[in-house]
Design a protein around this motif. Structure first.
Motif, PDB file in Angstrom:
ATOM      1  N   LYS A 377      33.999  40.349   0.764  1.00 37.90           N
ATOM      2  CA  LYS A 377      34.632  41.369  -0.067  1.00 37.90           C
ATOM      3  C   LYS A 377      36.059  41.658   0.381  1.00 37.90           C
ATOM      4  O   LYS A 377      36.947  41.945  -0.439  1.00 37.90           O
ATOM      5  N   GLU A 378      36.301  41.562   1.698  1.00 41.61           N
ATOM      6  CA  GLU A 378      37.595  41.944   2.250  1.00 41.61           C
ATOM      7  C   GLU A 378      38.602  40.796   2.275  1.00 41.61           C
ATOM      8  O   GLU A 378      39.815  41.026   2.171  1.00 41.61           O
ATOM      9  N   SER A 405      37.372  42.948  14.086  1.00 41.21           N
ATOM     10  CA  SER A 405      38.081  43.661  13.029  1.00 41.21           C
ATOM     11  C   SER A 405      38.442  42.715  11.894  1.00 41.21           C
ATOM     12  O   SER A 405      38.556  41.495  12.090  1.00 41.21           O
ATOM     13  N   PRO A 406      38.675  43.252  10.660  1.00 46.79           N
ATOM     14  CA  PRO A 406      39.053  42.398   9.525  1.00 46.79           C
ATOM     15  C   PRO A 406      40.320  41.585   9.788  1.00 46.79           C
ATOM     16  O   PRO A 406      40.406  40.433   9.366  1.00 46.79           O
ATOM     17  N   ASP A 407      41.305  42.164  10.482  1.00 46.14           N
ATOM     18  CA  ASP A 407      42.541  41.420  10.767  1.00 46.14           C
ATOM     19  C   ASP A 407      42.259  40.223  11.663  1.00 46.14           C
ATOM     20  O   ASP A 407      42.792  39.128  11.456  1.00 46.14           O
ATOM     21  N   GLU A 408      41.416  40.434  12.673  1.00 49.44           N
ATOM     22  CA  GLU A 408      41.067  39.334  13.565  1.00 49.44           C
ATOM     23  C   GLU A 408      40.242  38.281  12.835  1.00 49.44           C
ATOM     24  O   GLU A 408      40.389  37.083  13.090  1.00 49.44           O
ATOM     25  N   VAL A 409      39.373  38.738  11.943  1.00 49.95           N
ATOM     26  CA  VAL A 409      38.551  37.791  11.185  1.00 49.95           C
ATOM     27  C   VAL A 409      39.415  36.950  10.263  1.00 49.95           C
ATOM     28  O   VAL A 409      39.159  35.765  10.053  1.00 49.95           O
ATOM     29  N   LEU A 410      40.473  37.546   9.698  1.00 50.77           N
ATOM     30  CA  LEU A 410      41.388  36.780   8.853  1.00 50.77           C
ATOM     31  C   LEU A 410      42.060  35.686   9.665  1.00 50.77           C
ATOM     32  O   LEU A 410      42.192  34.544   9.208  1.00 50.77           O
ATOM     33  N   GLU A 411      42.475  36.010  10.880  1.00 45.95           N
ATOM     34  CA  GLU A 411      43.076  35.000  11.751  1.00 45.95           C
ATOM     35  C   GLU A 411      42.046  33.924  12.097  1.00 45.95           C
ATOM     36  O   GLU A 411      42.358  32.734  12.129  1.00 45.95           O
ATOM     37  N   LYS A 412      40.801  34.355  12.348  1.00 42.78           N
ATOM     38  CA  LYS A 412      39.725  33.396  12.627  1.00 42.78           C
ATOM     39  C   LYS A 412      39.509  32.480  11.431  1.00 42.78           C
ATOM     40  O   LYS A 412      39.266  31.275  11.594  1.00 42.78           O
ATOM     41  N   LEU A 413      39.605  33.034  10.234  1.00 42.17           N
ATOM     42  CA  LEU A 413      39.437  32.241   9.020  1.00 42.17           C
ATOM     43  C   LEU A 413      40.505  31.168   8.931  1.00 42.17           C
ATOM     44  O   LEU A 413      40.242  30.040   8.503  1.00 42.17           O
TER      45      LEU A 413
END
Length: 446
Positions: A377-378, A405-413
């Motif tokens: 969703k994010e 956190s969502p920001d870290e997950v975006l970087e992980k993505l």
């Protein structure tokens, strides 16, 4: 609008005399440039690691070439050195990878393979030459790696416009902002520009003339990917990812290798598993194996197995999503759990998931279902990471560590997308080596 090349040449980051620090003689500059050539490194390794120990042992005139033991050692050493060099060069092409840490395991694997062949075929060989060749090979390529790290400092010009200026914080190069389209770029090794930006005619001529003059011109997205090991995308595109589907042949071959290796591990380590399970039960109440629903290959939900590292009381955290997130210094983790997490031993029961075809040894880490649904969703395109089997270890884990956190997950993505785009056995081998280092250092463990 200018079109970007889909790939950056592998030799794009070899220094020239213009970007090497200090003033040196022509002979020194020639030596420095030669150091980065593959044939110089390879031939130098053969001379240093094979010819030199021969001369030290037998001299120039008394080398017993007719000896089968010596001939086998020479042929085996040359094969191990060349094949190891091939792997070595392929692995250090990836971002964040310096050959200093990988010379020992890579050449240990190739020399070890040759040694197994000698023993299996019962071939006689010179232990002196073969052992000396391995030691000197490691020393040679370690020194080469150190020299390359010290000398590889790039001067790259940034053309104003678009997102090119976002590269400035990256420490991988010496960035020079170009303010005038008539500016001389001879002191620069390359320039980078956002080739999706609508440049004026003056700047388009500047970029074109720079390329024609022989100076490399890189697109900001591809250069950032090469320097960081992350693939940042704004929309799904075959031009961005190379292909929306990874190599199907390697997918099948990898699954077969994963299954066979998992079968061997389960057979050999079953007593070890039993000891760990007993220690977990003795330390705290609850089952030794932790089970959790995870989002896996092609979006299918499966049950993941791990050694339990936390207290099993569910009333410690009430929210389902919060229970799925492990925070720094999480008070739910037991004393034994801290050790198991730091060494990644807690992940070993996932060999059962590999045997069931749900996971791989290497791939994007599977997330708990509540987290995966939240991330979808994010974060745009999050579900695309399910195009390959999830892994016990992955590119994001060895490059970034644990995230929440969502920001870290975006970087992980972004790391996961880089892995999918560069899906290959070479990258998997590199992740295995980095994972071993992670197990020894505890990097990214929670």
């Amino acid at each position: 609008m200018l079109n970007a090349k889909s790939e950056i040449p592998k030799d794009a980051f070899e220094p020239t005399s213009d970007n090497l620090p200090g003033r040196s003689s022509a002979l020194t500059e020639m030596f420095r440039k030669a150091l980065f050539r593959n044939r110089v490194q390879l031939l130098g390794g053969i001379v240093f690691a094979i010819v030199l120990p021969l001369l030290l042992r037998f001299g120039f005139d008394d080398v017993p070439i007719s000896s089968s033991a010596l001939s086998n050692a020479i042929v085996g050493s040359i094969f191990a050195l060349i094949s190891g060099f091939f792997f070595f060069r392929r692995l250090i092409d990836y971002p964040g990878t310096e050959g200093i840490a990988y010379a020992i395991p890579i050449f240990a694997a190739t020399y070890g393979t040759v040694l197994i062949i000698f023993l299996f075929l019962r071939l006689d060989y010179s232990r002196y030459l073969f052992g000396a060749s391995y030691i000197l090979t490691v020393i040679w390529f370690t020194c080469i790696s150190i020299a390359m790290v010290r000398l590889r400092r790039l001067r790259i010009g940034i053309v104003p416009g678009g997102t090119a200026a976002t590269l400035l914080p990256l420490p991988s190069a010496e960035w020079h902002e170009i303010h005038d389209a008539s500016q001389n770029t001879r002191h620069l090794y390359a320039i980078v520009a956002d080739l999706d930006h609508n440049f004026s005619a003056e700047w388009e001529r500047f970029i074109t003339e720079t390329a024609v003059s022989g100076t490399p011109v890189f697109d900001v997205k591809h250069l950032r990917e090469t320097l960081t090991g992350r693939l940042e995308i704004e929309r799904l595109s075959e031009n961005t990812l190379g292909s929306l589907n990874p190599n199907d042949m390697y997918l099948k071959a990898k699954q077969a290798i994963d299954w066979l290796l998992a079968l061997v591990v389960v057979t050999l380590l079953m007593p070890f598993f039993a000891i760990i399970a007993l220690a977990i039960r003795l330390e705290s109440r609850g089952p030794a194996i932790f089970r959790q629903k995870r989002m896996g290959y092609r979006g299918q939900i499966f049950t993941l197995y791990k050694f339990r590292t936390m207290r099993s009381e569910e009333d410690v955290v009430s929210d389902e999503r919060d229970r799925a997130i492990t925070k720094a210094d999480d008070n739910r983790i037991t004393r034994l759990g801290h050790f198991l997490r730091r060494t990644r031993i807690d992940e070993l029961p996932q060999v059962l998931n590999i045997l069931r075809g749900e996971m791989s040894w290497i791939g994007p880490r599977p997330e708990a279902v509540p987290l995966s649904m939240w991330y979808e969703k994010e974060l745009p395109f999050y579900r695309y990471r399910h195009i390959v089997r999830p892994g016990i270890s992955g590119w994001a884990q060895v490059m970034q560590g644990h995230v929440a956190s969502p920001d870290e997950v975006l970087e992980k993505l972004h790391y996961d997308f880089y892995y999918i785009k560069n899906f290959s056995p070479w990258l998997d081998v590199l992740i295995v080596l980095k994972t071993i280092r992670t197990m020894l250092t505890g990097f990214g463990a929670r």
